[in-house]
Design a protein around this motif. Structure first.
Motif, PDB file in Angstrom:
ATOM      1  N   LEU A 121      21.014 100.322  88.786  1.00 52.20           N
ATOM      2  CA  LEU A 121      21.570 100.733  90.078  1.00 52.20           C
ATOM      3  C   LEU A 121      20.927  99.952  91.221  1.00 52.20           C
ATOM      4  N   LEU A 122      19.641  99.734  91.140  1.00 50.01           N
ATOM      5  CA  LEU A 122      18.956  98.962  92.178  1.00 50.01           C
ATOM      6  C   LEU A 122      19.493  97.539  92.249  1.00 50.01           C
ATOM      7  N   GLY A 123      19.938  97.013  91.112  1.00 49.46           N
ATOM      8  CA  GLY A 123      20.456  95.657  91.091  1.00 49.46           C
ATOM      9  C   GLY A 123      21.716  95.463  91.912  1.00 49.46           C
ATOM     10  N   THR A 124      22.393  96.542  92.283  1.00 47.50           N
ATOM     11  CA  THR A 124      23.595  96.420  93.114  1.00 47.50           C
ATOM     12  C   THR A 124      23.264  96.412  94.601  1.00 47.50           C
ATOM     13  N   LEU A 125      22.014  96.672  94.978  1.00 54.13           N
ATOM     14  CA  LEU A 125      21.614  96.728  96.386  1.00 54.13           C
ATOM     15  C   LEU A 125      21.095  95.367  96.844  1.00 54.13           C
ATOM     16  N   GLY A 126      21.022  95.171  98.147  1.00 57.42           N
ATOM     17  CA  GLY A 126      20.450  93.955  98.696  1.00 57.42           C
ATOM     18  C   GLY A 126      18.963  93.864  98.426  1.00 57.42           C
ATOM     19  N   GLY A 127      18.418  92.662  98.535  1.00 55.27           N
ATOM     20  CA  GLY A 127      17.020  92.437  98.187  1.00 55.27           C
ATOM     21  C   GLY A 127      16.043  93.270  98.992  1.00 55.27           C
ATOM     22  N   GLU A 128      16.220  93.349 100.315  1.00 50.41           N
ATOM     23  CA  GLU A 128      15.289  94.110 101.151  1.00 50.41           C
ATOM     24  C   GLU A 128      15.371  95.599 100.850  1.00 50.41           C
ATOM     25  N   GLU A 129      16.588  96.114 100.713  1.00 45.28           N
ATOM     26  CA  GLU A 129      16.747  97.538 100.430  1.00 45.28           C
ATOM     27  C   GLU A 129      16.159  97.891  99.071  1.00 45.28           C
ATOM     28  N   ARG A 130      16.347  97.007  98.123  1.00 46.48           N
ATOM     29  CA  ARG A 130      15.793  97.220  96.788  1.00 46.48           C
ATOM     30  C   ARG A 130      14.271  97.304  96.847  1.00 46.48           C
ATOM     31  N   ALA A 131      13.657  96.368  97.573  1.00 48.49           N
ATOM     32  CA  ALA A 131      12.192  96.342  97.673  1.00 48.49           C
ATOM     33  C   ALA A 131      11.672  97.590  98.372  1.00 48.49           C
ATOM     34  N   GLU A 132      12.353  98.029  99.425  1.00 46.94           N
ATOM     35  CA  GLU A 132      11.912  99.218 100.155  1.00 46.94           C
ATOM     36  C   GLU A 132      11.992 100.455  99.269  1.00 46.94           C
ATOM     37  N   TRP A 133      13.057 100.570  98.465  1.00 51.05           N
ATOM     38  CA  TRP A 133      13.190 101.743  97.592  1.00 51.05           C
ATOM     39  C   TRP A 133      12.058 101.772  96.568  1.00 51.05           C
ATOM     40  N   VAL A 134      11.791 100.633  95.942  1.00 49.62           N
ATOM     41  CA  VAL A 134      10.731 100.585  94.923  1.00 49.62           C
ATOM     42  C   VAL A 134       9.365 100.832  95.564  1.00 49.62           C
ATOM     43  N   ALA A 135       9.153 100.326  96.779  1.00 51.70           N
ATOM     44  CA  ALA A 135       7.889 100.583  97.473  1.00 51.70           C
ATOM     45  C   ALA A 135       7.710 102.074  97.713  1.00 51.70           C
ATOM     46  N   GLY A 136       8.784 102.757  98.130  1.00 52.06           N
ATOM     47  CA  GLY A 136       8.701 104.201  98.313  1.00 52.06           C
ATOM     48  C   GLY A 136       8.428 104.927  97.018  1.00 52.06           C
TER      49      GLY A 136
END
Length: 540
Positions: free
Chosen positions: A415-430
């Motif tokens: 699911l994360l692979g469908t998001l943009g790079g910055e949004e993906r990184a922010e989600w994983v950081a959280g």
């Protein structure tokens, strides 16, 4: 008294094969004609062999000279800067092994940096130094993950070498068309001849190349021989339509739904379901809509599910697999396939204009929630729908860090692979900030390199917390290795303070402090090395 035999007395008429036989058996058991047995026989045998050798060489006729090899084609790309060329040689030759007890020490693992170096060199358009090609091909031979970038960097000269060395033939198999130049867009006669007469790999490469520049032309070419292709070949050719998939492909794919091969039918149905406006997508939406609806009869709107009672011929034609895997109920298996193939945009219309977040928040009756949400997860990944992916992921700080449909780390990563790079990184950081690193390894793998600053800080902070807590250090070796390759090199300054050996808490693993110090020293050294690599490749 007998005198010793001399070369002139040796039985020069003896054949070479006979002399070899005597040498193998020994002169005590056998002597060639004209040679007396005794102590002098071994010397005489060697004399005879020497004379015979001279005769054989003197009588050898010179062979015809082989045809001179055609030179390799020129590589027009710019040459590497000298410092970058030296760095490449070091990366290809220095391969430090792991230390004793599984400890990697403080020395950077240079071979793990080679893929990143190749990516940067290819991005800047450099050509490989000719003297580095053998080592580069050897490295790619041993590591299949290196091959695409290594062969792109090696260029046409590597293919020239691969034709001369059987150990490097993989380069020909890994290159479209076996390294041969494919016909251009205007060479219709060559295209037709290669498509009709070429090897399978050449035909696949030709179709992919045409599809990349003209989707319609590739589809029309495939249609000319579709009926006569083998089933396994039809499957490979059909897969090429993923590139540039569009509504114009629908008639061809609809015909493929009636193919003799089940795998071809399934692939055609998958491609059609990725086209929200296709007739198949509409049929799947109608079927799924008849199974899933909002029930307003109770006080709270609830999703009611009624799984299909059978898998009819129309469903099978549209790609639904009738036989369920072991341990799965048939009806739930059919339901999941229908929901997965239905366009996600239809659910908002069917559910009164609700957003994806509102839809996945609705309760689901009769324990159908896991099945329904898992199917929506697969649909979001297939259709590359970021709004549904966000809804199904939920907040990274949620309990168990999962949204309604994220039932596993693997599904969250998709699911994360469908998001943009910055949004993906922010989600994983959280996610890491709340849940730590123990569950984050798969999620880190889908984040762009170098990691965005928020993600890099979250990883370093989590490692520091684990270090201060005296956690078992070897369990973080995978994340540490990933950080060496993915952290932004500018983080080296901030990490310098962590390279000292810390005071170990009473409950810490023995030797943990020294291990953590070594790991951070290696991390800092690797980041500085990556910064140097970038600088060397940027040098004009």
């Amino acid at each position: 008294m007998n005198r010793p035999l001399t070369p002139t007395d040796a039985p020069t008429g003896s054949s070479w094969e006979e002399l070899v036989t005597v040498a193998l058996l020994g002169t005590e058991r056998r002597t060639p004609p004209g040679m007396a047995p005794g102590r002098e026989a071994p010397g005489a045998l060697l004399d005879a062999a020497a004379v015979q050798t001279v005769r054989r060489r003197a009588g050898l006729r010179p062979g015809r000279a082989a045809t001179r090899l055609a030179p390799a084609v020129e590589d027009p790309r710019p040459t590497l800067p000298p410092a970058a060329a030296r760095r490449l040689s070091m990366l290809l030759t220095d391969r430090p092994g792991a230390g004793s007890g599984g400890r990697r020490g403080a020395t950077p693992d240079l071979m793990e940096l080679l893929p990143q170096w190749l990516t940067m060199a290819n991005r800047r358009g450099f050509a490989a130094p000719p003297e580095a090609l053998p080592a580069l091909l050897d490295a790619a031979r041993g590591r299949t993950d290196l091959r695409p970038a290594a062969l792109a960097f090696a260029g046409p000269r590597a293919l020239w070498l691969a034709r001369l060395n059987a150990d490097w033939r993989f380069a020909l198999r890994s290159t479209p068309g076996g390294g041969a130049a494919l016909p251009g867009a205007g060479e219709r006669e060559r295209i037709g001849q290669l498509w009709q007469e070429g090897l399978f790999a050449e035909r696949v490469a030709l179709l992919a190349a045409i599809r990349a520049r003209d989707a319609a032309a590739a589809r029309e070419l495939l249609a000319t021989t579709w009926a006569t292709e083998r089933a396994e070949d039809r499957l490979m050719f059909l897969d090429s339509l993923r590139t540039g998939l569009c509504a114009a492909d629908e008639p061809f794919l609809e015909q493929a739904l009636a193919d003799r091969s089940r795998n071809v039918r399934a692939t055609a149905a998958e491609l059609l379901s990725a086209l929200p406006g296709s007739a198949l997508a509409g049929r799947m939406a109608d079927r799924a809509g008849s199974c899933v609806a909002v029930d307003h009869t109770s006080g709270t709107p609830t999703i009611a599910v009624e799984a299909p009672p059978e898998c009819d011929a129309g469903m099978e034609r549209d790609g639904v697999v009738a036989k369920a895997p072991a341990g799965r109920g048939e009806r739930s298996w059919w339901l999941g396939q229908l929901v997965e193939a239905a366009p996600l945009g239809t659910w908002s219309r069917r559910f009164g204009g609700r957003t994806p977040e509102e839809i996945v928040a609705l309760p689901v009756a009769d324990d159908w929630q896991d099945e329904l949400h898992a199917a929506w997860c697969r649909a979001a990944v297939r259709q590359r729908d970021p709004s549904w992916s966000r809804a199904l992921l939920g907040a990274p700080t949620a309990p168990e860090a999962g949204g309604p449909g994220a039932v596993s780390l693997a599904e969250r990563a998709k699911l994360l692979g469908t998001l943009g790079g910055e949004e993906r990184a922010e989600w994983v950081a959280g996610f890491i900030a709340v849940h730590g690193l123990s569950e984050a390894f798969q999620l880190l793998g889908v984040c762009a390199v170098p990691w965005a600053p928020p993600l890099g800080r979250a990883v370093v902070d989590a490692l520091n917390i684990a270090r201060d807590a005296g956690s078992y250090p070897w369990s973080f070796s995978g994340v540490m290795g990933l950080a060496e390759r993915c952290l932004d090199p500018s983080e080296a300054v901030r990490l310098e303070a962590l390279t000292a050996v810390p005071d170990e808490p009473e409950n810490a693993s023995p030797g943990a402090g020294g291990y953590w110090a070594e790991s951070f020293q290696r991390l800092v050294s690797t980041l500085r090395l990556r910064a140097a690599m970038q600088s060397e490749l940027s040098d004009p």
